[in-house]
Enzyme design. Structure first.
Site, mmCIF file in Angstrom:
data_model
loop_
_atom_site.group_PDB
_atom_site.id
_atom_site.type_symbol
_atom_site.label_atom_id
_atom_site.label_comp_id
_atom_site.label_asym_id
_atom_site.label_seq_id
_atom_site.Cartn_x
_atom_site.Cartn_y
_atom_site.Cartn_z
ATOM 1 N N GLU A 161 32.986 45.976 39.520
ATOM 2 C CA GLU A 161 32.351 46.006 40.846
ATOM 3 C C GLU A 161 32.618 47.331 41.551
ATOM 4 O O GLU A 161 31.796 47.800 42.339
ATOM 5 C CB GLU A 161 32.821 44.793 41.673
ATOM 6 C CG GLU A 161 32.214 43.506 41.117
ATOM 7 C CD GLU A 161 33.011 42.247 41.375
ATOM 8 O OE1 GLU A 161 33.963 42.264 42.175
ATOM 9 O OE2 GLU A 161 32.676 41.222 40.737
ATOM 10 N N GLY A 168 31.366 35.966 37.701
ATOM 11 C CA GLY A 168 30.727 35.250 38.796
ATOM 12 C C GLY A 168 29.443 34.536 38.410
ATOM 13 O O GLY A 168 28.695 34.081 39.265
ATOM 14 N N LYS A 194 38.903 39.668 45.429
ATOM 15 C CA LYS A 194 37.748 40.535 45.750
ATOM 16 C C LYS A 194 37.638 40.659 47.275
ATOM 17 O O LYS A 194 38.667 40.686 47.953
ATOM 18 C CB LYS A 194 36.482 39.976 45.099
ATOM 19 C CG LYS A 194 36.674 39.732 43.592
ATOM 20 C CD LYS A 194 35.411 39.461 42.851
ATOM 21 C CE LYS A 194 35.740 39.293 41.370
ATOM 22 N NZ LYS A 194 34.542 39.099 40.564
ATOM 23 N N HIS A 209 37.669 48.033 38.186
ATOM 24 C CA HIS A 209 36.874 46.797 38.103
ATOM 25 C C HIS A 209 35.389 47.160 38.062
ATOM 26 O O HIS A 209 34.953 48.119 38.696
ATOM 27 C CB HIS A 209 37.180 45.905 39.314
ATOM 28 C CG HIS A 209 36.667 44.515 39.150
ATOM 29 N ND1 HIS A 209 35.331 44.209 39.317
ATOM 30 C CD2 HIS A 209 37.283 43.363 38.805
ATOM 31 C CE1 HIS A 209 35.164 42.910 39.080
ATOM 32 N NE2 HIS A 209 36.326 42.378 38.768
ATOM 33 N N GLU A 236 36.631 42.265 30.884
ATOM 34 C CA GLU A 236 35.758 41.441 31.721
ATOM 35 C C GLU A 236 34.301 41.800 31.430
ATOM 36 O O GLU A 236 33.784 42.776 31.996
ATOM 37 C CB GLU A 236 36.043 41.697 33.203
ATOM 38 C CG GLU A 236 37.457 41.384 33.630
ATOM 39 C CD GLU A 236 37.538 41.141 35.136
ATOM 40 O OE1 GLU A 236 37.975 40.054 35.508
ATOM 41 O OE2 GLU A 236 37.134 42.019 35.918
HETATM 42 P P1 13P Z 1 34.929 35.355 38.340
HETATM 43 O O1 13P Z 1 36.165 34.635 37.847
HETATM 44 O O2 13P Z 1 34.503 34.945 39.703
HETATM 45 O O3 13P Z 1 33.840 35.347 37.318
HETATM 46 O O4 13P Z 1 35.385 36.902 38.491
HETATM 47 C C1 13P Z 1 36.013 37.516 37.434
HETATM 48 C C2 13P Z 1 36.507 38.830 37.903
HETATM 49 O O5 13P Z 1 35.758 39.747 38.124
HETATM 50 C C3 13P Z 1 37.958 38.971 38.129
HETATM 51 O O6 13P Z 1 38.310 40.309 38.362
#
Ligand code: 13P
Length: 254
Positions: free
Chosen positions: A95, A173, A12, A93, A167
């Site tokens: 995000e 997170g 990220k 993703h 995901e």
């Molecule tokens: P985390 O492993 O920090 O929960 O993040 C997952 C993620 O978004 C991987 O692309």
């Protein structure tokens, strides 16, 4: 799954030149796990240096533009990622869907551009907590898969260059990992959707789980039916946190 498990670290917006030491340590250890395909996706500024620092693991980007070049200030093309030595790119993703308003059609166009540029692609999908609580998780994810995966580039899909990452947004997170039986059910639903789209070529598509994967929960998740690997955020930032996940994926024969 007959394919090698695929363990991908998504850094990220984290990283620095100093953190390349973590990548080097992961790369050195990777040689102990030849049955696992391992990769890291750092932010753009570190892709080239990370590529030069490692030899046993794959290197990828976290996004790309749909166009190969042109007047798009601040953007990076798939061809540029390939040129700098990237092997793959993560697309769609949650995000990016959240921070940049990316929708399924844009993700699909990026995926087609990336495959055409010779990269592997990991298309991300996943429902929000509201959607899960409303009982709509499978419908939402099925719609995202249908809209986001490449419609062209069939040969690249058949060659195994497309992966999916499930995901759940609420598990990213948060430390709140999805229940293994829910992961199994969703991966089966995604697999069914991919088979409807690609036919037999869908067998070549690995489906990864992502969302709070760590060294403790990795074995249970990676051993679940239909899980072809993991997309790891926070626990990919250090070799100490990441390598136990790789070890959990490894099933050396004999
Ligand atoms: P985390 O492993 O920090 O929960 O993040 C997952 C993620 O978004 C991987 O692309």
């Amino acid at each position: 799954m007959s394919q090698r498990p695929y363990i991908v670290g998504n850094w990220k917006m984290n990283g620095s030149r100093a953190m390349l030491a973590e990548a080097r340590a992961i790369d050195r250890a990777a040689q102990r796990y030849p049955d696992v395909e391992i990769a890291l996706a750092p932010p753009y500024p570190f892709i080239g240096a990370l590529r030069d620092a490692v030899s046993a693991i794959g290197v990828g980007g976290q996004d790309c533009h749909t166009a190969a070049k042109g007047a798009h200030t601040g953007d990076v093309s798939a061809a540029m990622l390939a040129d700098i030595g990237a092997d793959f790119v993560i697309l769609g993703h949650s995000e990016r869907r959240r921070d940049h308003g990316e929708g399924d059609a844009l993700v699909r166009a990026k995926a087609e551009a990336a495959l055409a540029a010779g990269l592997g692609v990991i298309v991300c999908v996943g429902e929000t907590l509201e959607e899960r609580d409303a009982g709509k998780a499978e419908a939402v994810v099925a719609r995202q898969v249908e809209g986001s995966v490449p419609a062209g580039e069939g040969a690249a899909v058949a060659a195994g260059r497309l992966a999916l990452a499930y995901e759940p947004v609420w598990a990213i997170g948060t430390g709140r990992v999805a229940a293994v039986e829910d992961v199994i059910a969703m991966h089966a639903a995604v697999r069914e959707k991919l088979a409807a789209i690609y036919g037999e070529d869908a067998d070549k598509i690995r489906i990864l789980y992502g969302g709070s994967v760590n060294g403790e929960n990795a074995a249970g998740l990676l051993g679940a039916e239909g899980v072809g690997g993991a997309l790891v955020g926070g626990a990919s930032l250090t070799a100490d946190a990441f390598l136990p996940i790789v070890a959990a994926a490894s099933q050396p024969e004999g």
